[in-house]
Design an enzyme around this catalytic site. Structure first.
Site, PDB file in Angstrom:
ATOM      1  N   GLY A  18       0.836  -1.204   0.000  1.00 13.19           N
ATOM      2  CA  GLY A  18       0.000   0.000   0.000  1.00 13.19           C
ATOM      3  C   GLY A  18       0.866   1.248   0.000  1.00 13.19           C
ATOM      4  O   GLY A  18       1.846   1.322   0.739  1.00 13.19           O
ATOM      5  N   ARG A  79       0.862  -4.910  -5.243  1.00 12.00           N
ATOM      6  CA  ARG A  79       0.930  -6.063  -4.333  1.00 12.00           C
ATOM      7  C   ARG A  79       1.171  -7.269  -5.240  1.00 12.00           C
ATOM      8  O   ARG A  79       0.234  -7.776  -5.854  1.00 12.00           O
ATOM      9  CB  ARG A  79      -0.379  -6.196  -3.555  1.00 12.00           C
ATOM     10  CG  ARG A  79      -0.696  -4.976  -2.675  1.00 12.00           C
ATOM     11  CD  ARG A  79      -1.816  -5.307  -1.713  1.00 12.00           C
ATOM     12  NE  ARG A  79      -2.345  -4.142  -1.040  1.00 12.00           N
ATOM     13  CZ  ARG A  79      -1.819  -3.582   0.059  1.00 12.00           C
ATOM     14  NH1 ARG A  79      -0.720  -4.081   0.573  1.00 12.00           N
ATOM     15  NH2 ARG A  79      -2.383  -2.547   0.619  1.00 12.00           N
ATOM     16  N   ASP A 110       5.227  -5.301   5.928  1.00 10.33           N
ATOM     17  CA  ASP A 110       5.650  -6.682   6.187  1.00 10.33           C
ATOM     18  C   ASP A 110       5.754  -7.535   4.921  1.00 10.33           C
ATOM     19  O   ASP A 110       6.699  -8.315   4.769  1.00 10.33           O
ATOM     20  CB  ASP A 110       4.641  -7.360   7.125  1.00 10.33           C
ATOM     21  CG  ASP A 110       5.084  -7.226   8.563  1.00 10.33           C
ATOM     22  OD1 ASP A 110       6.266  -6.927   8.796  1.00 10.33           O
ATOM     23  OD2 ASP A 110       4.224  -7.426   9.454  1.00 10.33           O
ATOM     24  N   THR A 132       4.266   2.304   5.810  1.00  7.02           N
ATOM     25  CA  THR A 132       2.854   1.923   5.779  1.00  7.02           C
ATOM     26  C   THR A 132       2.094   2.827   6.739  1.00  7.02           C
ATOM     27  O   THR A 132       2.619   3.152   7.811  1.00  7.02           O
ATOM     28  CB  THR A 132       2.616   0.446   6.168  1.00  7.02           C
ATOM     29  OG1 THR A 132       1.237   0.272   6.542  1.00  7.02           O
ATOM     30  CG2 THR A 132       3.459  -0.007   7.346  1.00  7.02           C
ATOM     31  N   ASP A 134      -0.198   1.979   8.514  1.00  6.77           N
ATOM     32  CA  ASP A 134      -0.722   1.178   9.632  1.00  6.77           C
ATOM     33  C   ASP A 134       0.175   1.196  10.879  1.00  6.77           C
ATOM     34  O   ASP A 134      -0.263   0.818  11.957  1.00  6.77           O
ATOM     35  CB  ASP A 134      -0.894  -0.287   9.194  1.00  6.77           C
ATOM     36  CG  ASP A 134      -1.827  -0.426   8.007  1.00  6.77           C
ATOM     37  OD1 ASP A 134      -2.605   0.507   7.762  1.00  6.77           O
ATOM     38  OD2 ASP A 134      -1.764  -1.469   7.327  1.00  6.77           O
ATOM     39  N   ASP A 136       2.385  -0.858  11.662  1.00  4.16           N
ATOM     40  CA  ASP A 136       2.338  -2.215  12.223  1.00  4.16           C
ATOM     41  C   ASP A 136       3.599  -3.036  11.947  1.00  4.16           C
ATOM     42  O   ASP A 136       3.543  -4.263  11.910  1.00  4.16           O
ATOM     43  CB  ASP A 136       1.092  -2.959  11.695  1.00  4.16           C
ATOM     44  CG  ASP A 136       1.129  -3.112  10.178  1.00  4.16           C
ATOM     45  OD1 ASP A 136       1.966  -2.455   9.518  1.00  4.16           O
ATOM     46  OD2 ASP A 136       0.317  -3.886   9.646  1.00  4.16           O
ATOM     47  N   ARG A 178      -5.588  -2.355   8.690  1.00  9.66           N
ATOM     48  CA  ARG A 178      -5.579  -3.806   8.447  1.00  9.66           C
ATOM     49  C   ARG A 178      -5.867  -4.541   9.747  1.00  9.66           C
ATOM     50  O   ARG A 178      -6.958  -4.376  10.299  1.00  9.66           O
ATOM     51  CB  ARG A 178      -4.234  -4.246   7.844  1.00  9.66           C
ATOM     52  CG  ARG A 178      -4.294  -5.565   7.126  1.00  9.66           C
ATOM     53  CD  ARG A 178      -2.963  -5.925   6.522  1.00  9.66           C
ATOM     54  NE  ARG A 178      -2.657  -5.128   5.357  1.00  9.66           N
ATOM     55  CZ  ARG A 178      -3.086  -5.397   4.130  1.00  9.66           C
ATOM     56  NH1 ARG A 178      -3.826  -6.463   3.917  1.00  9.66           N
ATOM     57  NH2 ARG A 178      -2.784  -4.634   3.116  1.00  9.66           N
TER      58      ARG A 178
END
Ligand code: F6P
Length: 331
Positions: A18, A79, A110, A132, A134, A136, A178
């Site tokens: 993303g 992706r 990731d 990202t 996120d 994360d 996500r």
């Protein structure tokens, strides 16, 4: 050739997964830093897909002019499913040889790092930079794009509050992330949300949502903000449940991809620039197969296998703090 002594001359750079605001700043730093130290830098378009297809061109200092303040990624992203096979990895390495690439730097999450790890396992040197919205990535306290996305969501929720206040409604907002709740939690804190639902901490709907909203109503509140991380549920369903149980009129908004766009904030531009230069420093030191990370206020790097095995999560204490801030007791 021994990995540690491999002579690097040509560096490929790509963005994958993303898109995130600040990716351009990171590519710019890789290019400008790389050129400064005498490397040739090649832009790989559309992530690993572009590596696989040889969608590659050499970049110069001017190629990255006027990119710093732009959202998205000028190298474009994808992706890539094709890449996730041993044949895909081999083909990517063959294509890297065609373009004389000695090392690839990739900015992404990731999934991107797993792609890099697969290359590293075939003795192809790589470096990852966390990008990202996120936030994360386990090895890093910060990922490029997170600050801009938080500010974008915060501004949108401030606007939703105006209309929720005018109509005395409950506004239920779904934010991205996500499977992670970092974006939701910190946006919720910044917007004074009554309720934040995140995947890391189980939500008891009666105790954590209904009771909180009714307590708010008893304390004199007339409008409410509920932030739902996409990994914790659907804003549409949560709004319908709230209205059915409490009788408080509720509206759902899914912020969606608008959270991924926009000009990066100062934090994302500077963090991305420093991470890009740190990646070039790793190359100079012969330190390959690393992931750049921001840890306890410093830029560091980890072995990519080690980085992918790390975990991070939101603690119950952090969510409790958000709840303390949201609670308004009856006078
Ligand atoms: O990882 C970034 C992210 O925006 C997540 O928050 C979201 O779940 C996902 O990407 C959406 O992916 P796509 O743009 O492929 O639909």
């Amino acid at each position: 050739m021994d990995m540690a002594t491999k002579q690097i001359r040509n560096i490929g750079v790509l963005t994958s997964g993303g898109d995130a605001p600040g990716m351009n700043a990171a590519v710019r730093a890789v290019v400008r830093g790389g050129l400064h130290y005498g490397y040739h830098v090649f832009g790989i378009r559309r992530g690993f897909h572009g590596l696989w297809r040889g969608d590659i061109d050499e970049l110069n200092g001017q190629s990255v002019s006027e990119k710093l303040q732009r959202g998205g990624t000028f190298l474009m992203t994808a992706r890539s499913k094709t890449f996730n096979s041993p044949e895909g990895v081999q083909k990517a390495i063959e294509m890297a040889k065609v373009f004389n690439l000695d090392l690839v730097i990739a900015i992404g999450g990731d999934g991107t790092f797993r792609g890099l790890r697969d290359l590293a396992r075939q003795d192809f040197p790589v470096i990852g930079i966390p990008g990202t919205i996120d936030n994360d990535i386990a090895c890093s306290d910060y990922t490029i794009g997170y600050d801009t996305a938080m500010n974008t969501a915060m501004e949108a929720i401030d606007k939703l509050r105006d209309t929720a206040m005018s109509h005395e409604r409950c506004s239920v907002i779904e934010v991205m992330g996500r499977k992670a709740g970092y974006l939701a939690l910190n946006v919720g804190i910044a917007c004074g949300a009554e309720v934040v639902m995140i995947p890391e901490v189980e939500t008891d709907f009666t105790r954590d949502v209904v009771k909180v909203l009714l307590q708010g109503r008893n304390s004199g509140k007339h409008h409410y903000i509920v932030v739902v991380a996409e990994g914790a549920g659907s804003a549409t369903e949560v709004a319908a449940r709230i209205e059915a149980i409490t009788g408080i009129e509720a509206r759902a908004t899914i912020l969606g991809h608008l959270q991924r766009g926009g000009s990066p904030t100062n934090r994302d531009r500077t963090m991305a620039s420093m991470m890009g230069l740190q990646a070039i420093d790793c190359v100079r030191q012969g330190c390959y197969n690393r992931v750049i990370a921001y840890k306890a206020g410093e830029l560091v790097d980890f072995d990519i296998e080690e980085a992918l095995n790390m975990n991070k999560t939101i603690t119950a204490v952090e969510i409790e703090r958000a709840r303390i801030l949201a609670a308004r007791r009856a006078p």
